[in-house]
Design an enzyme around this catalytic site. Sequence first.
Site, mmCIF file in Angstrom:
data_model
loop_
_atom_site.group_PDB
_atom_site.id
_atom_site.type_symbol
_atom_site.label_atom_id
_atom_site.label_comp_id
_atom_site.label_asym_id
_atom_site.label_seq_id
_atom_site.Cartn_x
_atom_site.Cartn_y
_atom_site.Cartn_z
ATOM 1 C CB THR A 91 12.123 2.532 -46.465
ATOM 2 O OG1 THR A 91 11.119 2.469 -45.656
ATOM 3 C CG2 THR A 91 11.845 2.981 -48.052
ATOM 4 C CE LYS A 167 7.659 4.407 -45.967
ATOM 5 N NZ LYS A 167 8.821 3.755 -45.284
ATOM 6 C CE LYS A 235 16.965 4.612 -47.057
ATOM 7 N NZ LYS A 235 15.656 3.840 -46.683
#
Length: 284
Positions: A91, A167, A235
């Site tokens: 990701t 995502k 993150k």
Amino acid sequence: MRVAVLGAGIMGSAMARNLARAGHEVRAWNRTRAKAEPLAADGVIVCDTAAEAIRDTAVTITMLADGGAVQAVMGPLAGELGDSVWSQMSTIGVEATARLAALTERGGATMVDAPVLGTKEPAEAGQLTVLTSGPPEGRERCRPVYDVVGSRTVDLGDAIGTASGMKLVLNTWLIALVEGLAESILLAEGLGLDPEGFLDIIREGPLSVPYAQLKGPLMIGRHYPPSFPLRLARKDAVLAIDAAADAGVDLPLLDAAERQMRSADQAGHGDDDVAAAIEAGRDP
């Protein structure tokens, strides 16, 4: 199929094991070799360098912490992929994905944008959801890999970055669930109520959320074995906030959740499960 897995963390190790058990020839590399060594017991070939791992492979998987780590590893290797399709499964957000796709194109290779939805337990069980976008021939080449590491593959079209964007949308939902769950449990505790009773009431009916039953007991017990480390969730929140800013969208709930995760991270919970975000609301 010969497959390279670059990154032997929680997710990469599970993928490598499942692929080897399914009969693929798997090579693994990790910056710290000792972290990849246990994979040898499952028939995975542990390599000293990423270049050695990707040599003559059909598919190269990256499962690394962030865009900077992927860039550092794959930047020097973009011209060495040959016929190998690069399945970028970390990701890393929309911007980094576009940058790496351009790098790959200049090197003459094929990249598939394929982040996954799921954490440690689904990864170990081969039950991840794989989101894919990119060249159709690349996605088709990677299909046998996705069928092993995941229970569902969602094709989102030919445009690189579409899967990474989705995502971020999904992780925004997940982080909102974590923050809402944390605040509900904190309120129950503050009112002198049993937070287990809250979880029991929402166990069935329209308020039922299986994720609450997974993370709620961890929050109540203050025990956070890492399935999805908090520092990585934070993150991802930052990536989503940055993408929203580029799109002209305001996400006040995600901003607040990121601040809470930052506070918990600074208090030493970065490597704990994302459920530890609740500690930001508790007295030291």
